[in-house]
Design a protein around this motif. Sequence first.
Motif, PDB file in Angstrom:
ATOM      1  N   ARG A 273       2.902  -2.390 -13.367  1.00  0.00           N
ATOM      2  CA  ARG A 273       3.123  -2.624 -11.942  1.00  0.00           C
ATOM      3  C   ARG A 273       4.155  -1.663 -11.361  1.00  0.00           C
ATOM      4  NH1 ARG A 273       4.210  -8.760  -9.795  1.00  0.00           N
ATOM      5  NH2 ARG A 273       3.914  -8.398  -7.581  1.00  0.00           N
ATOM      6  N   HIS A 274       3.816  -1.113 -10.201  1.00  0.00           N
ATOM      7  CA  HIS A 274       4.722  -0.170  -9.535  1.00  0.00           C
ATOM      8  C   HIS A 274       5.135  -0.715  -8.176  1.00  0.00           C
ATOM      9  CE1 HIS A 274       4.411   3.274 -12.374  1.00  0.00           C
ATOM     10  NE2 HIS A 274       3.379   2.566 -12.773  1.00  0.00           N
ATOM     11  N   ALA A 275       6.209  -0.161  -7.629  1.00  0.00           N
ATOM     12  CA  ALA A 275       6.733  -0.650  -6.352  1.00  0.00           C
ATOM     13  C   ALA A 275       5.669  -0.545  -5.273  1.00  0.00           C
ATOM     14  CB  ALA A 275       7.959   0.170  -5.973  1.00  0.00           C
ATOM     15  N   ASN A 276       5.488  -1.616  -4.528  1.00  0.00           N
ATOM     16  CA  ASN A 276       4.521  -1.607  -3.436  1.00  0.00           C
ATOM     17  C   ASN A 276       5.252  -1.322  -2.124  1.00  0.00           C
ATOM     18  OD1 ASN A 276       2.590  -2.106  -1.506  1.00  0.00           O
ATOM     19  ND2 ASN A 276       1.737  -3.884  -2.569  1.00  0.00           N
ATOM     20  N   PRO A 277       5.012  -0.131  -1.537  1.00  0.00           N
ATOM     21  CA  PRO A 277       5.763   0.255  -0.336  1.00  0.00           C
ATOM     22  C   PRO A 277       5.474  -0.640   0.869  1.00  0.00           C
ATOM     23  CG  PRO A 277       4.040   1.863  -0.850  1.00  0.00           C
ATOM     24  CD  PRO A 277       4.071   0.891  -1.976  1.00  0.00           C
ATOM     25  N   ARG A 278       4.452  -1.502   0.776  1.00  0.00           N
ATOM     26  CA  ARG A 278       4.120  -2.421   1.851  1.00  0.00           C
ATOM     27  C   ARG A 278       5.227  -3.486   2.038  1.00  0.00           C
ATOM     28  NH1 ARG A 278       0.433  -6.481   2.440  1.00  0.00           N
ATOM     29  NH2 ARG A 278       0.131  -6.725   0.211  1.00  0.00           N
ATOM     30  N   PHE A 279       5.996  -3.748   0.975  1.00  0.00           N
ATOM     31  CA  PHE A 279       7.030  -4.782   1.038  1.00  0.00           C
ATOM     32  C   PHE A 279       8.407  -4.163   1.252  1.00  0.00           C
ATOM     33  CE2 PHE A 279       3.826  -6.843  -1.853  1.00  0.00           C
ATOM     34  CZ  PHE A 279       3.372  -7.764  -0.903  1.00  0.00           C
ATOM     35  N   PRO A 280       9.347  -4.954   1.842  1.00  0.00           N
ATOM     36  CA  PRO A 280      10.725  -4.455   1.964  1.00  0.00           C
ATOM     37  C   PRO A 280      11.301  -4.138   0.583  1.00  0.00           C
ATOM     38  CG  PRO A 280      10.464  -6.610   3.040  1.00  0.00           C
ATOM     39  CD  PRO A 280       9.175  -6.315   2.359  1.00  0.00           C
TER      40      PRO A 280
END
Length: 357
Positions: free
Chosen positions: A313-320
């Motif tokens: 899992r990688h950081a989802n830029p959709r979330f803060p």
Amino acid sequence: MGLQHGEQARDKIQHNLNVYFRRFKNETLLSREQVLERAARYLEVIQKTSPRYAQSMKGVAEASKTTQLEITALNVRYELMYSQFSKIGLKPVTKTDGCTAFAALPTAAKNKHMIMGQNWDWIPEVKGLFLKMRNQQSPDVLCFTEAGVVGGKIGLNSEGLGLLINGIVSSKDDWSRLKKPFHVRCWEALSSRTLSRATGVITDGERSCSANFVLGQQRSEEKGKVLDIESAPGATCQLEPSGGAIAHTNHFSNPSLLGVDQVLDDERISTLHRYERIQRLLDKKVRGSQNLDTRLAQSMLRDHDGNPESICRHANPRFPEDERYETVVSVVMDLYTRTLWATMGHPCEQEYQALKL
Ligand SMILES: [Zn+2]
């Protein structure tokens, strides 16, 4: 053990305290005073139900030059954060330790050893470490934990018993039940000689919060057992492997069986996708094949289908920024040889390192 943990990981513990107290305040709307007041109530519970755990926390506090209540807050952060997520209602309530876990029976493996694997997805700034514990009256343990947390959550012991965990949130989670905390149960499960004892640690009595546990054990060649326990505050449910393998992510398979409502919002897409994907990989590569080995297990944990909400899992830029969960540690275990392979950080970016009990 507490003193050594506190001394060797002093900087990491201080760092984790800063991270969690900031998050308690920003995300669960708990002031420092409220957190410490709740920690004090849990310290009493731990002293009563698991005195050796309380003693170890005292050692960690002393050697890391922190206070016993601060260390208790770290050790019960699961209860404090999770129940608050389901209560405040103002913010998304689904910030769980996101994880993908799987295990396969010896019959599925090339060398007839039981293999278990998991990616632990959480906030990347938390500092983790591996503990190797030599116990006089219980099995030795090799496990991953967060610095300052006495009870490791992913690991194995010298009786060939292994543990994986997944965070789950239900509508009934409530810190004020003041039951034996999640990390204490993990610690007791990993200290168990038998699978039935470890199962009892999780299912006995009531719990403050929900969680999922994958337990396996292999003591002799070719023979092994694996099971999954979904636990809610008032009930538990045991799941059996199918085709020699089992997997779990961050939702209940049947919440009504446990008398709770599933709490899923932003996490829904991620947990459902990761569950389907890991089952598909097990179907394709493991079930009925006798081909599993630690390399294949590692490659399954590096899978990017559905990126960024993938098994790796990688950081989802959709979330803060504060709500982006990523794979923080990846673990594959061979229960028969008591060996654990791990990466700190994404497994797609590095080689696994072997640790032996
Ligand atoms: Zn990756």
